[in-house]
Design a protein around this motif. Structure first.
Motif, PDB file in Angstrom:
ATOM      1  N   ASP B 357       1.041  -1.113  -0.047  1.00 59.80           N
ATOM      2  CA  ASP B 357       0.050   0.110  -0.132  1.00 59.80           C
ATOM      3  C   ASP B 357       0.838   1.510  -0.139  1.00 59.80           C
ATOM      4  O   ASP B 357       0.364   2.199  -0.709  1.00 59.80           O
ATOM      5  N   ALA B 358       1.847   1.320   0.897  1.00 55.08           N
ATOM      6  CA  ALA B 358       2.638   2.538   0.979  1.00 55.08           C
ATOM      7  C   ALA B 358       3.574   2.622  -0.411  1.00 55.08           C
ATOM      8  O   ALA B 358       3.764   3.841  -1.023  1.00 55.08           O
ATOM      9  N   ALA B 359       4.034   1.535  -1.153  1.00 54.33           N
ATOM     10  CA  ALA B 359       4.563   1.591  -2.551  1.00 54.33           C
ATOM     11  C   ALA B 359       3.514   2.206  -3.471  1.00 54.33           C
ATOM     12  O   ALA B 359       4.005   3.175  -4.005  1.00 54.33           O
ATOM     13  N   ILE B 360       2.439   1.815  -3.355  1.00 55.25           N
ATOM     14  CA  ILE B 360       1.486   2.273  -4.323  1.00 55.25           C
ATOM     15  C   ILE B 360       1.207   3.850  -4.307  1.00 55.25           C
ATOM     16  O   ILE B 360       0.958   4.483  -5.005  1.00 55.25           O
ATOM     17  N   ARG B 361       1.128   3.978  -2.973  1.00 52.74           N
ATOM     18  CA  ARG B 361       0.662   5.411  -2.513  1.00 52.74           C
ATOM     19  C   ARG B 361       1.720   6.282  -2.927  1.00 52.74           C
ATOM     20  O   ARG B 361       1.579   7.431  -3.602  1.00 52.74           O
ATOM     21  N   TYR B 362       3.003   6.043  -2.824  1.00 53.47           N
ATOM     22  CA  TYR B 362       4.056   6.844  -3.066  1.00 53.47           C
ATOM     23  C   TYR B 362       4.059   6.705  -4.953  1.00 53.47           C
ATOM     24  O   TYR B 362       4.226   7.928  -5.089  1.00 53.47           O
ATOM     25  N   MET B 363       4.240   5.655  -5.368  1.00 55.39           N
ATOM     26  CA  MET B 363       4.363   5.683  -6.684  1.00 55.39           C
ATOM     27  C   MET B 363       3.126   6.580  -7.905  1.00 55.39           C
ATOM     28  O   MET B 363       3.367   7.072  -8.540  1.00 55.39           O
ATOM     29  N   THR B 364       2.048   6.562  -7.307  1.00 54.74           N
ATOM     30  CA  THR B 364       0.861   7.068  -7.819  1.00 54.74           C
ATOM     31  C   THR B 364       0.756   8.435  -7.506  1.00 54.74           C
ATOM     32  O   THR B 364       0.396   9.317  -8.293  1.00 54.74           O
ATOM     33  N   GLY B 365       1.272   8.863  -6.309  1.00 53.93           N
ATOM     34  CA  GLY B 365       1.346  10.120  -6.015  1.00 53.93           C
ATOM     35  C   GLY B 365       2.629  11.064  -6.591  1.00 53.93           C
ATOM     36  O   GLY B 365       2.214  12.025  -7.186  1.00 53.93           O
ATOM     37  N   GLU B 366       3.478  10.470  -6.648  1.00 51.28           N
ATOM     38  CA  GLU B 366       4.739  11.053  -7.190  1.00 51.28           C
ATOM     39  C   GLU B 366       4.717  11.091  -8.772  1.00 51.28           C
ATOM     40  O   GLU B 366       5.147  12.351  -9.203  1.00 51.28           O
ATOM     41  N   TYR B 367       4.040  10.266  -9.140  1.00 49.06           N
ATOM     42  CA  TYR B 367       3.986  10.242 -10.892  1.00 49.06           C
ATOM     43  C   TYR B 367       3.535  11.716 -11.284  1.00 49.06           C
ATOM     44  O   TYR B 367       4.176  12.309 -12.376  1.00 49.06           O
ATOM     45  N   PRO B 368       2.483  12.375 -10.925  1.00 45.90           N
ATOM     46  CA  PRO B 368       2.137  13.675 -11.548  1.00 45.90           C
ATOM     47  C   PRO B 368       3.013  14.650 -11.347  1.00 45.90           C
ATOM     48  O   PRO B 368       3.076  15.480 -12.035  1.00 45.90           O
ATOM     49  N   LEU B 369       3.523  14.652 -10.190  1.00 47.61           N
ATOM     50  CA  LEU B 369       4.621  15.661  -9.949  1.00 47.61           C
ATOM     51  C   LEU B 369       5.994  15.699 -10.924  1.00 47.61           C
ATOM     52  O   LEU B 369       6.651  16.558 -10.818  1.00 47.61           O
ATOM     53  N   ARG B 370       5.956  14.653 -11.700  1.00 47.96           N
ATOM     54  CA  ARG B 370       7.046  14.748 -12.767  1.00 47.96           C
ATOM     55  C   ARG B 370       6.883  15.733 -13.858  1.00 47.96           C
ATOM     56  O   ARG B 370       7.881  15.928 -14.504  1.00 47.96           O
ATOM     57  N   PHE B 371       5.567  15.866 -13.931  1.00 44.48           N
ATOM     58  CA  PHE B 371       5.330  16.792 -15.339  1.00 44.48           C
ATOM     59  C   PHE B 371       5.733  18.079 -15.022  1.00 44.48           C
ATOM     60  O   PHE B 371       4.508  18.933 -14.934  1.00 44.48           O
ATOM     61  N   ASP B 372       6.967  18.399 -14.662  1.00 40.88           N
ATOM     62  CA  ASP B 372       7.119  19.829 -14.022  1.00 40.88           C
ATOM     63  C   ASP B 372       8.181  20.502 -14.940  1.00 40.88           C
ATOM     64  O   ASP B 372       9.267  20.436 -14.947  1.00 40.88           O
ATOM     65  N   GLY B 373       7.408  21.302 -16.020  1.00 38.38           N
ATOM     66  CA  GLY B 373       8.125  22.123 -16.859  1.00 38.38           C
ATOM     67  C   GLY B 373       8.508  21.494 -18.003  1.00 38.38           C
ATOM     68  O   GLY B 373       8.278  20.369 -18.327  1.00 38.38           O
ATOM     69  N   ASN B 374       8.638  22.470 -18.965  1.00 41.68           N
ATOM     70  CA  ASN B 374       8.843  21.802 -20.495  1.00 41.68           C
ATOM     71  C   ASN B 374       9.811  20.838 -20.802  1.00 41.68           C
ATOM     72  O   ASN B 374       9.695  19.955 -21.557  1.00 41.68           O
ATOM     73  N   ALA B 375      11.119  21.039 -20.237  1.00 44.53           N
ATOM     74  CA  ALA B 375      12.146  20.276 -20.458  1.00 44.53           C
ATOM     75  C   ALA B 375      11.724  19.134 -20.093  1.00 44.53           C
ATOM     76  O   ALA B 375      11.962  18.005 -20.519  1.00 44.53           O
ATOM     77  N   ARG B 376      11.214  18.859 -18.956  1.00 42.93           N
ATOM     78  CA  ARG B 376      10.828  17.440 -18.299  1.00 42.93           C
ATOM     79  C   ARG B 376       9.902  16.760 -19.103  1.00 42.93           C
ATOM     80  O   ARG B 376       9.833  15.682 -19.217  1.00 42.93           O
ATOM     81  N   ILE B 377       8.958  17.581 -19.332  1.00 44.28           N
ATOM     82  CA  ILE B 377       7.697  16.856 -20.030  1.00 44.28           C
ATOM     83  C   ILE B 377       8.145  16.358 -21.370  1.00 44.28           C
ATOM     84  O   ILE B 377       7.927  15.270 -21.751  1.00 44.28           O
ATOM     85  N   ALA B 378       9.068  17.071 -22.134  1.00 42.91           N
ATOM     86  CA  ALA B 378       9.331  16.609 -23.668  1.00 42.91           C
ATOM     87  C   ALA B 378      10.256  15.335 -23.450  1.00 42.91           C
ATOM     88  O   ALA B 378       9.972  14.481 -24.307  1.00 42.91           O
ATOM     89  N   GLY B 379      10.879  15.396 -22.286  1.00 44.23           N
ATOM     90  CA  GLY B 379      11.710  14.138 -22.167  1.00 44.23           C
ATOM     91  C   GLY B 379      10.979  12.742 -21.884  1.00 44.23           C
ATOM     92  O   GLY B 379      11.160  11.706 -22.361  1.00 44.23           O
ATOM     93  N   ILE B 380       9.833  12.976 -20.871  1.00 48.41           N
ATOM     94  CA  ILE B 380       8.996  12.025 -20.872  1.00 48.41           C
ATOM     95  C   ILE B 380       7.868  11.337 -21.832  1.00 48.41           C
ATOM     96  O   ILE B 380       7.996  10.285 -22.162  1.00 48.41           O
ATOM     97  N   LEU B 381       7.728  12.379 -22.908  1.00 47.58           N
ATOM     98  CA  LEU B 381       7.252  12.107 -23.936  1.00 47.58           C
ATOM     99  C   LEU B 381       7.882  11.334 -24.810  1.00 47.58           C
ATOM    100  O   LEU B 381       7.526  10.261 -25.432  1.00 47.58           O
ATOM    101  N   ALA B 382       9.304  11.735 -25.072  1.00 45.85           N
ATOM    102  CA  ALA B 382      10.022  10.894 -25.899  1.00 45.85           C
ATOM    103  C   ALA B 382      10.317   9.442 -25.374  1.00 45.85           C
ATOM    104  O   ALA B 382      10.224   8.327 -26.058  1.00 45.85           O
ATOM    105  N   ALA B 383      10.512   9.410 -23.943  1.00 45.04           N
ATOM    106  CA  ALA B 383      10.742   8.086 -23.339  1.00 45.04           C
ATOM    107  C   ALA B 383       9.618   7.193 -23.677  1.00 45.04           C
ATOM    108  O   ALA B 383       9.661   6.074 -23.919  1.00 45.04           O
ATOM    109  N   MET B 384       8.447   7.670 -23.483  1.00 46.56           N
ATOM    110  CA  MET B 384       7.257   6.810 -23.489  1.00 46.56           C
ATOM    111  C   MET B 384       7.312   6.271 -24.803  1.00 46.56           C
ATOM    112  O   MET B 384       6.881   4.998 -24.975  1.00 46.56           O
ATOM    113  N   GLN B 385       7.540   7.169 -25.854  1.00 49.54           N
ATOM    114  CA  GLN B 385       7.430   6.680 -27.195  1.00 49.54           C
ATOM    115  C   GLN B 385       8.476   5.575 -27.553  1.00 49.54           C
ATOM    116  O   GLN B 385       8.470   4.447 -28.322  1.00 49.54           O
ATOM    117  N   SER B 386       9.778   5.847 -26.890  1.00 45.57           N
ATOM    118  CA  SER B 386      10.645   5.087 -27.342  1.00 45.57           C
ATOM    119  C   SER B 386      10.473   3.835 -26.477  1.00 45.57           C
ATOM    120  O   SER B 386      10.676   2.365 -27.016  1.00 45.57           O
TER     121      SER B 386
END
Lengths: 454, 437
Positions: B357-386
């Protein structure tokens, strides 16, 4: 390529515009705690930080590393939280947390969803005054810190060299003592030392709250008054009375040999002024000087001449830290190509300084740097966490929000004449510390692989 | 105070942001290149990520290091500009281009101001499609690479990971460092570099992520402007890498007060139905943060290390479960025992519902916080396609994590975690590491 080489050499390249732009809100709580809010509503998240105006340079003599030790112990038990519960609660709320110690400051940071801000403040306020010091925890954590020192310093000849350089450079100021501490003094740090340091410095009137992200200043103020407001100010907060540096009147040299050194280099360091409250012009000129003389590997004078035209340097550059409480250093580093000695590399650095003073500044290069500073304000807006950290650093090193906001304008107002004048002051017969990082003369061993078991 | 914290915790769990609140547009350029875009005009610049899949694993064995050296040369002169001319042009636009080579991709990260975007795009196109590879630049950067190789040969962390890869993957490109050796890099010719350029940078195997101040139409045109002159077709990638390492310990002598331990065994594929269970399992075992089993047992309880972590390596050609820590020479043997014990304990007994439960809470809560600024978002978008994820992955990802049950994790733990199969490469002067470990 140069960035990667610099990383391999253990040199840190920081963007030369690492300062804050944009509007921020500032408050003061009744107990003297400063509050700074940076709004960014693009993501439903906040960065919550508390910075204390104390660091390794404020340690009592003989207790090097105690500021950093206290930082580690802040994650242990309080009267309300079990040991480790702080981080566990942050993680259970989908956030992440960490902390950092420098010579001038100690900071604690959490990044969480914006609606968890109150919970972060509640826990951070709790450990500001209610930390519990347990002998078993203190002993175990001291082992962790010794492992940290072993990993970050003792395993890296470049880090050991930097430590020796700083120790040689400062005759009297505690910037010459490593933040993590000397190993023999870390081993002797006690629970009482930690408690005394904590009780001296961890008070609201010595703290700065910085919140950046998806919040309004009004929300932050309300929550801050609720959680931090009730903590009484300390009546006994000491001024930051540090031993001060006398004039440097003698050149000094250090030679550090380590068989793990891969790329030998020479480093030359001299005292330089830093940003002062209301008086940042000299530091701003030195920022330009560092960029023009040894910034980019392709376009700075040193990079262009020594790396590209003469092919005498693998890596060459200058480093200047404009933001600290007390005067810091201006450094020049040169890693020569094989076949060029460190003595020659040292001469090359001074030859470039003389060339700069004689030839002056290329107006085109100067204009490009000015434009980059201007554009830096745009890119900084994308990195709210970086902006928050930059404010923390400036406010804990004696600057005000007004100084931080004025910095970009001060930089924009610098002229080539200002830079030349600052360069002449800096290089007018300075006393320097010159360090050689090198391998011992005898040929070294190849890595030897042994199969212990399969 | 504790009661209030607990109350806040309970109240908040359901309110965690369910998904990243971003809107991804799929863009196909007029020339047929696909990209993902998050448009946000609030700051006048755009962040772009171009991931050319294949990376340094495309190197022929005899010219190992060619892709790495080629990537380093992309900023050293293009078209009618030499290295200094290119750098000055980039400075004058206040744009930034990073050229990086990895095992599975050559990655170009760019940031461009809206006010001079076309000029910046032209400069990036010149770097990618008209690199000069001047002999003087080759020699200069070759010297820098040789210095990096020398540094890595004297860095215990690098020695540990390189030794582990060599033992695990042998002659496959994954078995050697992408920088190459002094011998192979010393022998690289300009033709080798041209060949690496032809192989690595193609329109066929590029994925594009973009975030910031640009419309879909503008992005399509910009991509063609930058990439349009690259060759369409890519050469084949190497075959899968067989993980050929059994359990045991390998010691590499190195003069240091502390030993670096790098360890692991086979992992799990990204498209395996059990991937998310393994992902959550790794979080509990040694994922980031202070609360993992290994961090708790090795650092917090015993003070044997400053940090220990494990990760699921999703290398395209061979997945692995890997980890790393450093301990003083007299403590590393004990630390290894603790790691093996935890491995065996979780394989045999699983994790607890509370840990899950603790791991799922952390992983699901932390994920949206990664979309933090254009540079990071662009990197995530490329990584997901890769990773060949569908565009709705980012919206659904937290649901996949939440769907993992205790039974799933513990079944996967019993299959995936092999305490006897763990191999440790230890670089240092470890005390008391004896045969039979």
């Amino acid at each position: 390529m140069l960035r990667r080489l610099a990383l391999a050499l253990g040199l840190t390249l920081t963007p030369f515009v690492a300062q804050a732009a944009g509007e921020v809100a500032e408050f003061m709580l009744d107990n003297g705690m400063q509050v700074v809010v940076i709004e960014d509503h693009r993501t439903p998240a906040v960065t919550h930080m508390v910075w204390y105006r104390t660091g390794a340079a404020d340690e009592p003599p003989g207790q090097s590393g105690i500021a950093h030790f206290v930082e580690h112990l802040m994650f242990k038990a309080t009267d309300d939280l079990a040991s480790g519960e702080f981080s566990a609660t942050v993680e259970a709320n989908g956030g992440s947390d960490n902390a950092f110690t420098s010579w001038d400051y100690t900071g604690y940071i959490q990044r969480v969803a914006a609606d968890r801000l109150g919970l972060m403040m509640q826990m951070e306020a709790d450990r500001m005054r209610d930390l519990v010091f347990d002998p078993v925890e203190v002993a175990t954590e001291r082992s962790v810190i010794i492992e940290e020192r072993a990993q970050r310093t003792d395993s890296s000849p470049g880090a050991l060299f930097n430590e020796q350089m700083a120790a040689a450079f400062y005759l009297n100021h505690p910037y010459g003592i490593p933040i993590v501490g000397w190993r023999h003094e870390i081993e002797a740090l006690t629970l009482e030392n930690a408690r005394a340091f904590y009780d001296t410095w961890y008070h609201p009137n010595n703290a700065i709250l910085i919140v950046a992200g998806d919040v309004t200043p009004e929300e932050v103020l309300t929550l801050a008054q609720e959680h931090y407001g009730p903590i009484p100010a300390s009546d006994n907060l000491p001024p930051r009375m540090r031993p001060t540096e006398p004039p440097h009147i003698a050149d000094r040299r250090i030679h550090f040999e380590d068989e793990r050194v891969a790329t030998p280099y020479v480093s030359i360091r001299m005292l330089a002024p830093v940003r002062e409250p209301g008086d940042q012009a000299e530091a701003a000129a030195l920022v330009y000087l560092s960029e023009l003389l040894g910034g980019s590997g392709q376009t700075s004078l040193m990079g262009r001449r020594l790396q590209i035209e003469e092919e005498r340097s693998l890596f060459v550059g200058t480093f200047y830290d404009a933001t600290s409480v007390d005067p810091s250093g201006f450094s020049m580093v040169n890693a020569p190509v094989p076949g060029v000695s460190l003595e020659e590399a040292e001469d090359d650095l001074w030859r470039m300084v003389e060339t700069f003073l004689e030839e002056g500044i290329d107006p085109g290069h100067f204009a490009r740097i000015q434009f980059q500073i201007e554009a830096g304000e745009i890119y900084e807006e994308d990195d709210t966490q970086g902006l928050a950290r930059s404010y923390g650093m400036q406010l804990t090193t004696g600057l005000s929000v007004a100084d931080a906001e004025a910095w970009t304008e001060v930089l924009a107002a610098v002229t080539p004449e200002d830079v030349m004048a600052a360069a002449r002051r800096l290089f007018d017969d300075p006393s320097t510390v010159t360090g050689y990082l090198m391998r011992p003369p005898e040929p070294d061993t190849e890595a030897d692989t042994t199969e212990v078991s399969q | 105070m504790i009661a209030r914290i607990a109350a806040a915790l309970v109240a908040c769990v359901l309110a965690l942001p369910a998904s990243a609140d971003i809107e991804i547009e799929e863009v196909t350029s007029p020339g047929g290149i696909e990209a993902w875009l998050v448009e946000d005009a609030s700051i006048p610049f755009v962040a772009l990520e171009f991931w050319f899949l294949g990376g340094s694993a495309l190197d022929p064995a005899e010219s190992r290091g060619a892709t790495y050296l080629m990537t380093g040369l992309l900023e050293e002169g293009s078209a009618d500009m030499d290295a200094q001319g290119f750098a000055a042009a980039l400075e004058g636009l206040a744009a930034s281009f990073d050229f990086d080579s990895y095992r599975d991709a050559v990655v170009i990260s760019a940031q461009m101001l809206t006010q001079n975007r076309d000029a910046a795009a032209d400069l990036l196109r010149a770097a990618l499609t008209q690199p000069r590879f001047d002999e003087t630049a080759i020699e200069r950067v070759r010297g820098q690479v040789l210095s990096i190789i020398e540094s890595n040969a004297r860095d215990p962390g690098e020695i540990a990971s390189t030794t582990f890869s060599a033992l695990a993957y042998g002659d496959h490109p994954y078995g050697s460092a992408q920088e190459g050796s002094a011998e192979t890099v010393g022998a690289l010719t300009r033709d080798d570099i041209l060949a690496a350029h032809r192989a690595a940078l193609t329109r066929e195997r590029v994925v594009v992520g973009a975030a910031g101040d640009i419309s879909p139409e503008e992005l399509g045109l910009l991509i063609d402007r930058i990439l349009g002159d690259l060759p369409a077709e890519a050469p084949p990638r190497p075959g899968l890498a067989e993980f050929g390492l059994d359990g045991g310990t390998t010691v590499v002598d190195f003069p240091s007060p502390q030993s670096v331990a790098y360890f692991g065994h086979r992992g799990i594929e990204r498209d395996d139905p059990d991937f998310f269970a393994a992902f959550v399992l790794n979080q509990v075992l040694g994922g980031g943060g202070f609360r993992s089993r290994l961090m708790e047992e090795v650092r917090v309880e015993r003070g044997l290390t400053y940090g220990i972590s494990t990760f699921l390596s999703l290398a395209d050609l061979s997945p692995a479960l890997l980890g790393q820590f450093s301990s003083s020479n007299d403590l590393v043997g004990e630390a290894i025992e603790v790691v093996r014990d935890q491995w065996a304990d979780i394989a045999a007994n699983g994790i607890t519902q509370e840990e899950l439960d603790a791991a799922i809470r952390y992983m699901t809560g932390e994920y949206p916080l990664r979309f933090d600024g254009n540079a990071r978002i662009a990197g995530i978008l490329a990584a997901m396609q890769s990773d060949q994820m569908p565009v709705d992955y980012i919206v659904n990802r937290n649901d996949y994590v939440r769907a993992v049950t205790l039974d799933d994790v513990n079944r996967v733990a019993a299959e995936l975690l092999q305490p006897e199969g763990l191999h440790f490469v230890v670089v240092g002067r470890p005390e008391g590491l004896s045969p039979g470990n």
